[in-house]
Design a protein around this motif. Structure first.
Motif, PDB file in Angstrom:
ATOM      1  N   UNK A  81    -119.380 -51.573 -60.361  1.00  0.00           N
ATOM      2  CA  UNK A  81    -118.144 -52.165 -59.261  1.00  0.00           C
ATOM      3  C   UNK A  81    -117.941 -51.669 -58.302  1.00  0.00           C
ATOM      4  N   UNK A  82    -118.297 -50.303 -58.000  1.00  0.00           N
ATOM      5  CA  UNK A  82    -118.193 -49.803 -56.476  1.00  0.00           C
ATOM      6  C   UNK A  82    -119.006 -50.631 -55.321  1.00  0.00           C
ATOM      7  N   UNK A  83    -120.155 -50.834 -55.885  1.00  0.00           N
ATOM      8  CA  UNK A  83    -120.912 -51.706 -54.828  1.00  0.00           C
ATOM      9  C   UNK A  83    -120.538 -52.896 -54.671  1.00  0.00           C
ATOM     10  N   UNK A  84    -119.843 -53.722 -55.693  1.00  0.00           N
ATOM     11  CA  UNK A  84    -119.082 -54.999 -55.363  1.00  0.00           C
ATOM     12  C   UNK A  84    -117.995 -54.857 -54.439  1.00  0.00           C
ATOM     13  N   UNK A  85    -117.122 -53.847 -54.841  1.00  0.00           N
ATOM     14  CA  UNK A  85    -116.226 -53.481 -53.784  1.00  0.00           C
ATOM     15  C   UNK A  85    -116.513 -53.247 -52.650  1.00  0.00           C
ATOM     16  N   UNK A  86    -117.397 -52.364 -52.276  1.00  0.00           N
ATOM     17  CA  UNK A  86    -117.822 -51.932 -50.807  1.00  0.00           C
ATOM     18  C   UNK A  86    -118.500 -53.094 -50.233  1.00  0.00           C
ATOM     19  N   UNK A  87    -119.200 -54.052 -50.900  1.00  0.00           N
ATOM     20  CA  UNK A  87    -119.764 -55.086 -50.342  1.00  0.00           C
ATOM     21  C   UNK A  87    -118.780 -55.943 -49.896  1.00  0.00           C
ATOM     22  N   UNK A  88    -117.694 -56.407 -50.701  1.00  0.00           N
ATOM     23  CA  UNK A  88    -116.953 -57.522 -50.385  1.00  0.00           C
ATOM     24  C   UNK A  88    -115.893 -57.065 -49.283  1.00  0.00           C
ATOM     25  N   UNK A  89    -115.515 -55.646 -49.143  1.00  0.00           N
ATOM     26  CA  UNK A  89    -114.670 -55.210 -48.145  1.00  0.00           C
ATOM     27  C   UNK A  89    -115.470 -55.271 -46.946  1.00  0.00           C
TER      28      UNK A  89
ATOM     29  N   UNK B 266    -108.592 -40.221 -24.864  1.00  0.00           N
ATOM     30  CA  UNK B 266    -107.981 -40.690 -25.808  1.00  0.00           C
ATOM     31  C   UNK B 266    -109.273 -41.769 -26.459  1.00  0.00           C
ATOM     32  N   UNK B 267    -109.540 -41.699 -27.678  1.00  0.00           N
ATOM     33  CA  UNK B 267    -110.613 -42.520 -28.237  1.00  0.00           C
ATOM     34  C   UNK B 267    -110.196 -43.960 -28.195  1.00  0.00           C
ATOM     35  N   UNK B 268    -111.217 -44.891 -27.897  1.00  0.00           N
ATOM     36  CA  UNK B 268    -110.866 -46.484 -27.750  1.00  0.00           C
ATOM     37  C   UNK B 268    -111.200 -46.850 -29.151  1.00  0.00           C
ATOM     38  N   UNK B 269    -109.828 -47.690 -29.461  1.00  0.00           N
ATOM     39  CA  UNK B 269    -110.119 -48.331 -30.831  1.00  0.00           C
ATOM     40  C   UNK B 269    -109.120 -49.280 -30.885  1.00  0.00           C
ATOM     41  N   UNK B 270    -109.593 -50.480 -31.568  1.00  0.00           N
ATOM     42  CA  UNK B 270    -108.733 -51.591 -31.923  1.00  0.00           C
ATOM     43  C   UNK B 270    -107.525 -51.346 -32.945  1.00  0.00           C
ATOM     44  N   UNK B 271    -106.551 -51.620 -32.422  1.00  0.00           N
ATOM     45  CA  UNK B 271    -105.430 -51.427 -33.413  1.00  0.00           C
ATOM     46  C   UNK B 271    -105.448 -52.016 -34.811  1.00  0.00           C
ATOM     47  N   UNK B 272    -104.752 -51.600 -35.737  1.00  0.00           N
ATOM     48  CA  UNK B 272    -104.898 -52.298 -37.031  1.00  0.00           C
ATOM     49  C   UNK B 272    -106.448 -52.433 -37.942  1.00  0.00           C
ATOM     50  N   UNK B 273    -106.984 -51.474 -37.633  1.00  0.00           N
ATOM     51  CA  UNK B 273    -108.356 -51.160 -38.276  1.00  0.00           C
ATOM     52  C   UNK B 273    -107.854 -50.921 -39.697  1.00  0.00           C
ATOM     53  N   UNK B 274    -108.681 -51.099 -40.873  1.00  0.00           N
ATOM     54  CA  UNK B 274    -108.498 -50.810 -42.175  1.00  0.00           C
ATOM     55  C   UNK B 274    -109.606 -49.965 -42.760  1.00  0.00           C
ATOM     56  N   UNK B 275    -109.256 -49.022 -43.209  1.00  0.00           N
ATOM     57  CA  UNK B 275    -110.126 -48.097 -43.901  1.00  0.00           C
ATOM     58  C   UNK B 275    -110.253 -48.109 -45.511  1.00  0.00           C
ATOM     59  N   UNK B 276    -111.418 -47.710 -45.996  1.00  0.00           N
ATOM     60  CA  UNK B 276    -111.756 -47.802 -47.550  1.00  0.00           C
ATOM     61  C   UNK B 276    -111.677 -46.344 -47.746  1.00  0.00           C
TER      62      UNK B 276
ATOM     63  N   UNK C 231    -108.972 -55.230 -53.179  1.00  0.00           N
ATOM     64  CA  UNK C 231    -109.778 -55.403 -51.973  1.00  0.00           C
ATOM     65  C   UNK C 231    -109.338 -56.742 -51.356  1.00  0.00           C
ATOM     66  N   UNK C 232    -109.314 -57.708 -52.186  1.00  0.00           N
ATOM     67  CA  UNK C 232    -108.941 -59.151 -51.431  1.00  0.00           C
ATOM     68  C   UNK C 232    -107.507 -58.974 -51.120  1.00  0.00           C
ATOM     69  N   UNK C 233    -106.454 -58.408 -51.614  1.00  0.00           N
ATOM     70  CA  UNK C 233    -105.021 -58.540 -51.123  1.00  0.00           C
ATOM     71  C   UNK C 233    -105.002 -57.528 -49.879  1.00  0.00           C
ATOM     72  N   UNK C 234    -105.612 -56.469 -49.962  1.00  0.00           N
ATOM     73  CA  UNK C 234    -105.447 -55.553 -48.772  1.00  0.00           C
ATOM     74  C   UNK C 234    -105.909 -55.966 -47.496  1.00  0.00           C
ATOM     75  N   UNK C 235    -107.330 -56.538 -47.871  1.00  0.00           N
ATOM     76  CA  UNK C 235    -108.023 -56.903 -46.554  1.00  0.00           C
ATOM     77  C   UNK C 235    -107.363 -58.139 -45.819  1.00  0.00           C
ATOM     78  N   UNK C 236    -106.859 -59.192 -46.634  1.00  0.00           N
ATOM     79  CA  UNK C 236    -105.952 -60.271 -46.475  1.00  0.00           C
ATOM     80  C   UNK C 236    -104.892 -59.725 -45.308  1.00  0.00           C
ATOM     81  N   UNK C 237    -104.157 -58.622 -45.745  1.00  0.00           N
ATOM     82  CA  UNK C 237    -103.213 -58.187 -45.051  1.00  0.00           C
ATOM     83  C   UNK C 237    -103.518 -57.885 -43.480  1.00  0.00           C
ATOM     84  N   UNK C 238    -104.808 -57.294 -43.380  1.00  0.00           N
ATOM     85  CA  UNK C 238    -105.275 -56.806 -42.227  1.00  0.00           C
ATOM     86  C   UNK C 238    -106.153 -57.630 -41.473  1.00  0.00           C
ATOM     87  N   UNK C 239    -106.480 -58.911 -42.186  1.00  0.00           N
ATOM     88  CA  UNK C 239    -107.324 -59.677 -41.450  1.00  0.00           C
ATOM     89  C   UNK C 239    -106.200 -60.775 -40.780  1.00  0.00           C
ATOM     90  N   UNK C 240    -105.004 -60.975 -41.107  1.00  0.00           N
ATOM     91  CA  UNK C 240    -103.984 -61.720 -40.437  1.00  0.00           C
ATOM     92  C   UNK C 240    -102.785 -60.723 -40.500  1.00  0.00           C
TER      93      UNK C 240
END
Length: 384
Positions: free
Chosen positions: A31-39, A1-11, A258-267
């Motif tokens: 815009x795409x570059x800005x979104x990718x970079x911020x993520x 079984x692959x080792x992976x930290x729980x609650x990883x968030x994907x784009x 991006x800001x809202x969704x990453x905030x959900x998974x950072x905490x």
């Protein structure tokens, strides 16, 4: 079984921002570059592409916005073998090599057999798609091999029984509306994946925006319980809290998302029993107000002989039921879309859309409902 930290968030890269909504390849690269970079700046690294996304141009967009701008070891890239598109074993080889070129990489971190279901399973067995992908993994061109699955739990059980040893993970549609829906059965599919100890990646946690664009009654319930929590956060936390889930994907096309969704998974906070009670009430409201459970993936439109804008028409039809907006405004949108695409009534009943639909919807029947709602008694414009 692959080792992976729980609650990883994907784009998820199926719905990248565009300059022209009618051109799936008109990417808004700044815009795409800005979104990718911020993520990435916020601590996340996983990008989920596919050969067929954005009219077969998604991988090239990811190459330009991500691969050519960031070190290869700073991100994880996933893409998928299009099971509907390949013709034979040689064609799989051609497509895979095209994908490496499109993405500008020498290997994929994750590679999936795309949209596995009854309609393509026998084809995959005939041409040994599982063996083909496993061979690419052995060659070092794939790090982790999986499949995205859209069908019944019984078929998932059969596939994992026969090919599970080759697969490192499975990608499932999991959200609180589809949890017990007979045409998706998120809960039972997850149970099957857990039975075979396969880590689960989640797609459609917000069901194509359905769980963000909620009926007013449902919004009121969630706001009263948690005024500062976004509707998307409720959906992500439900999906990520399930046993066996290790990654949740989101197709983001605004900085706010991006800001809202990453905030959900950072905490990350697992969903509570009290919140589940609210979700059950919201689910009942959504089911009552959403006559067509479409996720707007657009798989149905590829190859439609009449060029019918199926997801757009279904969204307008649902909007009438879900909101208090006037019918006349929705009819204007319908008329405008039909000037560039086939009308709902143009459907000839070939049902290729139904064979492609991951939700197994009776699309031709729904198109009749749409036509009856928007076309009956109107002097309809014609395309030029």
């Amino acid at each position: 079984m692959m080792e992976m930290e729980k609650y990883q968030f994907g784009y998820g890269c199926m719905r990248l921002p565009l300059l022209n909504a009618d051109d799936p390849a008109s990417f808004d690269y700044p815009l795409i570059e800005k979104l990718f970079d911020t993520y990435m700046e916020r601590g996340f690294t996983y990008f989920d592409a596919a050969y067929t996304y954005h009219g077969y141009h998604c991988e090239e967009a990811v190459k330009k916005a991500l691969v050519e701008r960031h070190p290869r070891d700073s991100f994880e890239l996933a893409t998928k073998l299009p099971l509907r598109d390949f013709k034979d074993a040689e064609d799989m080889e051609r497509i895979f090599n095209e994908q490496l070129k499109h993405c500008g990489v020498e290997y994929f971190d994750y590679y999936l057999l795309h949209n596995m279901g009854t309609n393509v399973y026998e084809k995959c067995r005939k041409y040994d798609a599982f063996g083909f992908a496993a061979k690419k993994k052995a060659e070092g061109k794939i790090r982790y091999l999986g499949m995205s699955f859209h069908d019944m739990p019984e078929l998932l059980d059969e596939i994992l029984e026969n090919y599970g040893e080759m697969l490192d993970f499975v990608q499932l549609q999991i959200n609180y509306v589809d949890w017990e829906q007979p045409n998706v059965q998120s809960r039972r599919c997850l149970e099957v994946a857990n039975k075979y100890h396969k880590p689960v990646f989640v797609m459609e946690p917000c069901k194509g925006g359905t769980l963000v664009n909620l009926p007013e009654e449902a919004k009121k319930l969630m706001r009263e319980y948690a005024p500062e929590t976004s509707f998307a956060s409720w959906a992500f936390r439900f999906a990520a809290s399930q046993e066996g889930v290790v990654r949740v994907l989101s197709g983001m096309n605004t900085m706010e998302q991006v800001m809202d969704n990453t905030a959900t998974f950072r905490d990350f906070r697992p969903i509570t029993e009290e919140e589940m009670a609210v979700i059950r009430q919201v689910t009942e409201i959504i089911e009552k107000n959403t006559p067509i459970p479409c996720t707007a993936c657009s798989y149905c439109t590829h190859g439609c002989p009449k060029g019918i804008a199926i997801p757009e028409y279904f969204a307008l039809y649902n909007s009438i039921s879900r909101t208090t907006g006037s019918f006349s405004s929705q009819a204007v949108y319908y008329n405008n879309i039909s000037l560039k695409h086939g009308k709902a009534s143009d459907c000839i009943g070939c049902r290729q859309c139904e064979r492609a639909c991951p939700q197994h919807l009776p699309i031709t029947d729904y198109l009749k409902d749409v036509a009856a709602k928007f076309e009956a008694g109107s002097s309809f414009p014609t395309r030029k």
